[in-house]
Write a protein that holds these residues in place. Structure first.
Motif, mmCIF file in Angstrom:
data_model
loop_
_atom_site.group_PDB
_atom_site.id
_atom_site.type_symbol
_atom_site.label_atom_id
_atom_site.label_comp_id
_atom_site.label_asym_id
_atom_site.label_seq_id
_atom_site.Cartn_x
_atom_site.Cartn_y
_atom_site.Cartn_z
ATOM 1 N N ARG A 38 10.889 41.520 33.611
ATOM 2 C CA ARG A 38 11.656 42.111 34.707
ATOM 3 C C ARG A 38 12.619 43.158 34.148
ATOM 4 N NH1 ARG A 38 12.060 38.332 39.132
ATOM 5 N NH2 ARG A 38 13.551 39.781 40.125
ATOM 6 N N GLU A 40 15.459 45.729 36.085
ATOM 7 C CA GLU A 40 16.004 46.232 37.335
ATOM 8 C C GLU A 40 17.520 46.268 37.268
ATOM 9 O OE1 GLU A 40 15.410 42.311 40.037
ATOM 10 O OE2 GLU A 40 13.727 42.969 38.812
ATOM 11 N N GLU A 84 21.936 47.809 34.489
ATOM 12 C CA GLU A 84 20.477 47.711 34.375
ATOM 13 C C GLU A 84 20.138 46.646 33.351
ATOM 14 O OE1 GLU A 84 16.524 50.500 33.924
ATOM 15 O OE2 GLU A 84 18.276 50.961 32.699
ATOM 16 N N SER A 272 13.479 52.316 39.758
ATOM 17 C CA SER A 272 12.732 51.746 40.878
ATOM 18 C C SER A 272 11.832 52.777 41.536
ATOM 19 C CB SER A 272 13.693 51.170 41.919
ATOM 20 O OG SER A 272 12.972 50.646 43.024
ATOM 21 N N THR A 394 6.792 44.080 43.045
ATOM 22 C CA THR A 394 8.117 44.416 43.561
ATOM 23 C C THR A 394 8.501 43.482 44.698
ATOM 24 O OG1 THR A 394 7.852 46.749 42.958
ATOM 25 C CG2 THR A 394 9.534 46.231 44.598
#
Length: 407
Positions: A38, A40, A84, A272, A394
């Motif tokens: 992951r 994000e 992040e 993203s 997502t």
């Protein structure tokens, strides 16, 4: 020593310790319970961090990763500290926050309104760019309703440069044409237009009188009520990790309701492929049918996939026989929809065959959230199958967020 004296000493010592003792640093732990990697932007309550550090909100802080490197962060309009985070499958990542003056941070996400280009509101991150059309364009009578996509294959910010290069050469091109120098005018146009790829991307997505990429709209017995250009806008966050804009649209009539006003809150994070869209309608007296979706063009009506909670499409671009690449677009519905389906026109117009949409029963005063986004076959997603995987992963990540703890 008497017991009473011991208590007195302890009580005096307690007075020397602040009731809300501050820490030299705060640790943020991010846990990934998934079996997949992951990466994000995560959110932390900024006020909680300032409180634990014992400093006033707004004072300088420094965020470091587990290697001790200073990393980019952002404080948002709604009081969130953004970082992040990359986290291994079933792994954890740690960040340390302390008081201090941060280094200059690189901006990965930003946007603004361009009055020189009929009031476009355009924004971008390190993957792609988008724009909404403004009141100046509506006054021209041009029918462009939906959200536009600009392809990128560089993490650098490009939108400002594209607008400047394109617009600053219009007068020169017209001057050459007026002098009968059509070949020279063509050469300048080819070298400066943002409709051609000069090595870092281009604008070749057709919007026109459609939903474009991800636009919401109410539906009545006559079909989709296409929203025109925004009336008011306010940029709430402008990088380095998140862009957020709030928009208001002109009143319109829906059934017996004569003063319905659409509001949108759109945000895009670093890294993203998808924007977060929250939409609500002021002035509705009863539930209404709403759609959100992507335009399907006549050049390719087959490369579309409908899931229970998503619609994805491989757009063929403005001139597919010359471009020879695809723009992948889609809408994701983590909060569910009644159904996903195609709404096709009986007679295609302007290259628009119809739309792939999710159908929602919108409740009055509800704020409905979904996601829309894109990728480019010359950048980070090379095939339609990859785009389907990116979209479903997502969706999974949205439903199972990373666990964030402050210590």
């Amino acid at each position: 020593m008497k017991i009473s004296r011991i208590y007195s000493i302890l009580a005096f010592a307690a007075l020397l310790v602040p009731i809300n003792a501050s820490a030299e640093n705060v640790t943020v732990t991010v846990t990934n319970s998934d079996n997949v990697q992951r990466q994000e932007v995560i959110c932390v309550d900024a006020q909680d961090v300032y409180s634990k550090l014992g400093i006033n909100q707004g004072e300088g802080i420094i965020v470091k990763n587990a290697l001790g490197q200073e990393v980019t962060y952002q404080i948002t309009h709604d009081g969130q500290l953004l970082i992040e985070a990359a986290v291994r499958p079933k792994g954890t990542a740690e960040f340390t926050i302390q008081q201090g003056t941060p280094k200059e941070m690189k901006v990965f996400v930003c946007g603004k309104m361009y009055p020189e280009r009929v009031d476009d509101v355009a924004w971008e991150n390190d993957r792609t760019a988008y724009r909404l059309y403004g009141p100046a364009l509506q006054r021209t009578g041009e029918r462009a309703f939906g959200i536009d996509v600009w392809c990128k294959n560089t993490p650098d910010l490009e939108v400002d440069k594209r607008y400047h290069t394109e617009l600053s050469n219009h007068a020169k091109i017209e001057e050459l044409k007026a002098a009968g120098k059509d070949d020279e005018a063509f050469d300048v146009e080819v070298a400066t237009t943002y409709h051609f790829d000069h090595g870092y991307g281009l604008d070749c997505y057709k919007v026109g009188p459609s939903l474009g990429c991800g636009t919401p709209a109410l539906v009545d017995d006559n079909g989709i009520i296409y929203p025109y250009c925004y009336n008011k806008y306010e940029i709430l966050d402008n990088g380095p990790l998140r862009f957020t804009v709030q928009l208001e649209y002109n009143p319109f009539t829906y059934g017996s309701d004569e003063n319905v006003i659409e509001h949108r809150l759109i945000s895009l994070d670093k890294g993203s492929n998808f924007n977060k869209m929250t939409v609500w309608f002021e002035g509705l007296s009863k539930p209404a049918d709403m759609v959100a979706g992507v335009v399907i063009h006549t050049e390719d009506t087959e490369s579309v996939a409908y899931g229970d909670d998503y619609v994805v499409y491989a757009d063929p671009t403005e001139v597919p026989e010359k471009q020879n690449f695809q723009i992948y677009v889609g809408v994701l519905f983590p909060n569910g929809v009644k159904e996903t389906k195609g709404i096709m026109l009986d007679t295609p117009e302007n290259g628009i065959a119809g739309h792939g949409v999710g159908m929602i029963t919108y409740q009055p005063n509800e704020k409905y959230t979904y996601y829309f986004g894109s990728a480019w076959s010359k950048n980070d997603v090379r095939t339609f199958n990859e785009w389907k995987l990116r979209s479903t992963e997502t969706l999974s990540a949205l439903r199972q967020p990373l666990k964030v703890e402050i210590k």
